[in-house]
Design an enzyme around this catalytic site. Structure first.
Site, PDB file in Angstrom:
ATOM      1  N   ASP A  47     -20.225 143.871  46.574  1.00 29.27           N
ATOM      2  CA  ASP A  47     -19.483 143.541  47.792  1.00 29.27           C
ATOM      3  C   ASP A  47     -18.566 142.344  47.543  1.00 29.27           C
ATOM      4  O   ASP A  47     -17.818 141.934  48.422  1.00 29.27           O
ATOM      5  CB  ASP A  47     -20.406 143.322  48.987  1.00 29.27           C
ATOM      6  CG  ASP A  47     -21.425 142.221  48.783  1.00 29.27           C
ATOM      7  OD1 ASP A  47     -21.431 141.593  47.698  1.00 29.27           O
ATOM      8  OD2 ASP A  47     -22.238 141.984  49.706  1.00 29.27           O
ATOM      9  N   ASP A 107     -23.998 147.545  45.987  1.00 33.52           N
ATOM     10  CA  ASP A 107     -24.467 146.556  46.950  1.00 33.52           C
ATOM     11  C   ASP A 107     -24.618 147.150  48.347  1.00 33.52           C
ATOM     12  O   ASP A 107     -23.684 147.781  48.863  1.00 33.52           O
ATOM     13  CB  ASP A 107     -23.468 145.399  47.046  1.00 33.52           C
ATOM     14  CG  ASP A 107     -23.780 144.271  46.089  1.00 33.52           C
ATOM     15  OD1 ASP A 107     -24.931 144.183  45.620  1.00 33.52           O
ATOM     16  OD2 ASP A 107     -22.871 143.475  45.800  1.00 33.52           O
ATOM     17  N   GLU A 150     -29.136 134.567  41.149  1.00 33.08           N
ATOM     18  CA  GLU A 150     -27.815 133.937  41.158  1.00 33.08           C
ATOM     19  C   GLU A 150     -27.938 132.458  41.450  1.00 33.08           C
ATOM     20  O   GLU A 150     -28.590 132.052  42.419  1.00 33.08           O
ATOM     21  CB  GLU A 150     -26.899 134.592  42.194  1.00 33.08           C
ATOM     22  CG  GLU A 150     -25.523 133.959  42.248  1.00 33.08           C
ATOM     23  CD  GLU A 150     -24.496 134.728  43.054  1.00 33.08           C
ATOM     24  OE1 GLU A 150     -23.352 134.244  43.177  1.00 33.08           O
ATOM     25  OE2 GLU A 150     -24.837 135.822  43.555  1.00 33.08           O
TER      26      GLU A 150
END
Length: 262
Positions: A44, A83, A180
């Site tokens: 995304d 995603d 992340e």
């Protein structure tokens, strides 16, 4: 031969790294897969690099399905991860609806952003034949709640919470994790303590795989690059060469280097 989740599981078992890059259309999907990159993330992040949005929040399920279809047409054997967009996993029902649409568009796996609270959705998706990659740490869809793009798990309490969440999601049936902007020590520990493959971005070279946004690693994203980004186009000279150089650097563990970690 096509890459499957079993391929990546075996890579982890054998101590071999794997590479992931984003792509959003057929042309780049073909180039990425032909370069030997193991998995393509239809992220995304297209909200930022394709649409020019300031976050991924505006990206819709219809847009994600469209770009997944495009990537699937160009792909030449890489695993396709798509995603689930903003609020797509807010309830189990919404997670099922969104994941079904993405799998029917050509994904081999879906990625959900969140933490331990995703366990029920992951369990039901897994039981219905939909593999899930659980995205933890900095989750860009929650940028407004996080107060910006910040490294996660820096203090002892939040690090323990993330480790416990990783264990919970593995037990729920997650096929893979993505970390992340997680400190190197923590992401390395999570990778060692779960049996499923772990992808890093701004995490640790000890992670089983690495992912970057294609536009970032080609050096074409506007603005100052994030710390975890390396411009592979600068030395490669062309796009094909940059993709091949990235794949090689991930697999020989020369990327990420210390300067790309937190």
């Amino acid at each position: 031969m096509s890459v499957t989740i079993r391929t990546l599981q075996k890579r982890k078992q054998d101590g071999e790294k794997f590479s992931v890059l984003t792509a959003y259309d057929a042309c780049f999907a073909q180039l990425v897969s032909e370069a030997g990159v193991d998995a393509i993330l239809v992220g995304d992040s297209l909200g930022n690099v394709i649409q020019g949005q300031t976050s991924t929040v505006p990206v819709t399920l219809e847009q994600m399905a469209y770009h997944t279809e495009c990537v699937a047409r160009g792909n030449r054997g890489s695993l396709i991860i798509a995603d689930v967009p903003f609020m797509g996993a807010a309830t189990v029902e919404r997670a099922l609806e969104a994941s079904t649409a993405l799998m029917q568009a050509g994904a081999n796996m879906v990625k959900l952003e969140g933490s331990a609270w995703l366990a029920d959705s992951i369990d039901i998706l897994n039981r219905n034949g939909i593999p899930v990659c659980a995205h933890m740490g900095l989750t860009p869809q929650a940028v407004n709640a996080l107060g910006g793009y910040r490294v996660q798990g820096k203090d002892d309490a939040s690090a323990l919470d993330m480790l416990e969440a990783a264990r919970t999601l593995e037990q729920a049936g997650a096929a893979m994790l993505l970390l992340e902007c997680v400190p190197r020590e923590l992401s390395a520990r999570i990778t060692a303590e779960v049996a499923i493959p772990v992808i890093g971005i701004g995490a640790a070279p000890e992670c089983d795989g690495q992912v970057l946004v294609m536009h970032d690693m080609l050096g074409i994203s506007p603005g100052k690059p994030a710390r975890f980004v390396k411009n592979f186009m600068a030395e490669a000279g062309d796009i094909r060469g940059a993709f091949a150089a990235y794949d090689k650097a991930v697999k020989d563990v020369s990327f990420p280097a210390d300067e790309h970690c937190f």
